[in-house]
Design an enzyme around this catalytic site. Sequence first.
Site, PDB file in Angstrom:
ATOM      1  N   GLU A 276       0.835  -1.214   0.000  1.00 47.69           N
ATOM      2  CA  GLU A 276       0.000   0.000   0.000  1.00 47.69           C
ATOM      3  C   GLU A 276       0.868   1.262   0.000  1.00 47.69           C
ATOM      4  O   GLU A 276       0.794   2.063   0.925  1.00 47.69           O
ATOM      5  CB  GLU A 276      -0.883   0.005   1.248  1.00 47.69           C
ATOM      6  CG  GLU A 276      -1.738  -1.230   1.449  1.00 47.69           C
ATOM      7  CD  GLU A 276      -2.373  -1.298   2.847  1.00 47.69           C
ATOM      8  OE1 GLU A 276      -2.046  -0.473   3.727  1.00 47.69           O
ATOM      9  OE2 GLU A 276      -3.206  -2.199   3.054  1.00 47.69           O
ATOM     10  N   ARG A 315       2.843  19.974   6.393  1.00 48.37           N
ATOM     11  CA  ARG A 315       3.879  19.086   6.940  1.00 48.37           C
ATOM     12  C   ARG A 315       4.941  19.806   7.767  1.00 48.37           C
ATOM     13  O   ARG A 315       5.308  19.327   8.829  1.00 48.37           O
ATOM     14  CB  ARG A 315       4.526  18.248   5.822  1.00 48.37           C
ATOM     15  CG  ARG A 315       3.507  17.425   5.010  1.00 48.37           C
ATOM     16  CD  ARG A 315       4.159  16.383   4.117  1.00 48.37           C
ATOM     17  NE  ARG A 315       4.757  15.325   4.893  1.00 48.37           N
ATOM     18  CZ  ARG A 315       6.037  15.211   5.147  1.00 48.37           C
ATOM     19  NH1 ARG A 315       6.886  16.072   4.624  1.00 48.37           N
ATOM     20  NH2 ARG A 315       6.482  14.238   5.899  1.00 48.37           N
ATOM     21  N   CYS A 346      -1.843  33.537  10.277  1.00 51.81           N
ATOM     22  CA  CYS A 346      -1.556  34.150  11.576  1.00 51.81           C
ATOM     23  C   CYS A 346      -1.160  33.129  12.628  1.00 51.81           C
ATOM     24  O   CYS A 346      -1.906  32.883  13.587  1.00 51.81           O
ATOM     25  CB  CYS A 346      -2.775  34.939  12.033  1.00 51.81           C
ATOM     26  SG  CYS A 346      -3.311  36.072  10.757  1.00 51.81           S
TER      27      CYS A 346
HETATM   28  N1  LLP Z   1      -1.462   1.965   4.485  1.00 48.31           N
HETATM   29  C1  LLP Z   1      -1.942   2.420   5.655  1.00 48.31           C
HETATM   30  C2  LLP Z   1      -2.833   1.572   6.430  1.00 48.31           C
HETATM   31  C3  LLP Z   1      -1.572   3.708   6.115  1.00 48.31           C
HETATM   32  O1  LLP Z   1      -2.034   4.145   7.275  1.00 48.31           O
HETATM   33  C4  LLP Z   1      -0.714   4.517   5.322  1.00 48.31           C
HETATM   34  C5  LLP Z   1      -0.322   5.863   5.759  1.00 48.31           C
HETATM   35  C6  LLP Z   1      -0.258   3.996   4.098  1.00 48.31           C
HETATM   36  C7  LLP Z   1      -0.633   2.712   3.713  1.00 48.31           C
HETATM   37  C8  LLP Z   1       0.645   4.770   3.178  1.00 48.31           C
HETATM   38  O2  LLP Z   1       1.873   5.032   3.767  1.00 48.31           O
HETATM   39  P1  LLP Z   1       3.037   5.715   2.918  1.00 48.31           P
HETATM   40  O3  LLP Z   1       3.471   4.722   1.876  1.00 48.31           O
HETATM   41  O4  LLP Z   1       2.520   6.962   2.317  1.00 48.31           O
HETATM   42  O5  LLP Z   1       4.094   5.972   3.915  1.00 48.31           O
HETATM   43  N2  LLP Z   1       0.677  12.735   6.796  1.00 48.31           N
HETATM   44  C9  LLP Z   1       1.934  12.074   7.078  1.00 48.31           C
HETATM   45  C10 LLP Z   1       1.919  10.619   6.668  1.00 48.31           C
HETATM   46  C11 LLP Z   1       0.794   9.828   7.301  1.00 48.31           C
HETATM   47  C12 LLP Z   1       0.733   8.393   6.837  1.00 48.31           C
HETATM   48  C13 LLP Z   1      -0.497   7.718   7.323  1.00 48.31           C
HETATM   49  N3  LLP Z   1      -0.688   6.374   6.867  1.00 48.31           N
HETATM   50  C14 LLP Z   1       3.059  12.846   6.417  1.00 48.31           C
HETATM   51  O6  LLP Z   1       2.785  13.867   5.793  1.00 48.31           O
HETATM   52  O7  LLP Z   1       4.222  12.479   6.547  1.00 48.31           O
END
Ligand code: LLP
Length: 423
Positions: A276, A315, A346
């Site tokens: 994923e 971020r 702000c």
């Molecule tokens: N699968 C599940 C169950 C997840 O919770 C997530 C991300 C992913 C896949 C995808 O993960 P990735 O490959 O993108 O690392 N907003 C944060 C990142 C939060 C990720 C949440 N879950 C940021 O900007 O770094």
Amino acid sequence: MSHAAPFNYRNAKLNCESAQLDFIAREFGTPCYVYSRAALVAAFAEFDTAFAGRDHLVCYAVKANSNLAILNLFAGLGSGFDIVSSGELHRVLKAGGDPGKVVFSGVGKRPDEMRAALAAAILCFNVESAAELKVLNQVARDMNKIAPVSLRVNPDVDAKTHPYISTGLKENKFGIPFEEAETVYVSAQSLTNIRVTGLDCHIGSQLTELDPFIAACGKMLGLLDRLEARGLRIGHLDLGGGLGISYSRETPPLAREYVAALSGCVGRRKQRILIEPGRAMVGNAGLLLTRVEYLKHTPHRDFAIVDAAMNDLMRPALYDAYHEILPVIAANADNAIPYQVVGPVCETGDFLGHDRNLALSEGDLLAIMSAGAYGMSMSSNYNTRPRAAEVMVDGDQCHLIRERESLEQLTAQERILPARIPG
Ligand code: LLP
């Protein structure tokens, strides 16, 4: 892939593929997210082809960037999708995604979201608690359907990443505790409208080493053996997302190295492998284009106040995340001084970068790099700021894939109270 690939200087001007970013800024305004189609395609292909002859499915994590054009592009390449809400399911279906390639993750699925996903006939529910399993069984029974389920197990592995985006430790809210997994699987099997089809984990995001992935995979395989010994048939193993990207000096494994490592770990087992990935599919394929409004020189610090803010890219404010900031027109570096690159919102937390050496004039354009993942998808309207426009570049063609929001759209859902009757 590094962001150097889709974004290059030509004659001192920063380009996305063959389109000049200063042209894009004039044409579509700022702030504006800009994505490279070629980089998106390359990122998907690197994950997908690395699986070679193995039965697999790459399920793009929609939360990283849920623009319909991006989902549509991945759908066309054969991608599956990892969703966490019926809203994301709606987007996937609207973008032409195949519901038969959708996995539904998340700790708090509502019955109406389960109904929508059952009606669409998704591939699998990644169930995160025994309580959720009961509700899903009930919802499926009411609809006279069988819900395909994999349990998201928390392997208690340290992902060694930012605490807010680490999910696979036993103190995190995610998944079913490793020690309880077998019991929950056995009870799942006895539920009339649940069909156990897989096993799932996800340990965190922005991982820059392979070790935690391998450790989690190893624990999952041990569990898989025990489940099979009990007579359960587990058709697929979902190893989650989490592969990191390079924002500055990080050196995460390449997608193909990551896939090769997982594939090696799974070895001869026959299960289909699902992953994923979110960030690694889109992060370095996008940037946020912004214009310098004002330069403000105080005795203590030099500020570049730009027209993008924490509402556009959260971020830095939320995780103290680093995004490289490049001038769109390369300037003479001799005149560079350390700037605090900040937005107009702000809040002192409204910054995009601290102490960036830049040679700036008012009106200059800047590119906030590696903003393709969790940029637009986490944006808000704070300070009643319309969300940015989004553009996808294909060669020298620039396609508007999301119009800049209008002020009318921002207030359209709101209602004032009726006049109060005196007395
Ligand atoms: N699968 C599940 C169950 C997840 O919770 C997530 C991300 C992913 C896949 C995808 O993960 P990735 O490959 O993108 O690392 N907003 C944060 C990142 C939060 C990720 C949440 N879950 C940021 O900007 O770094």
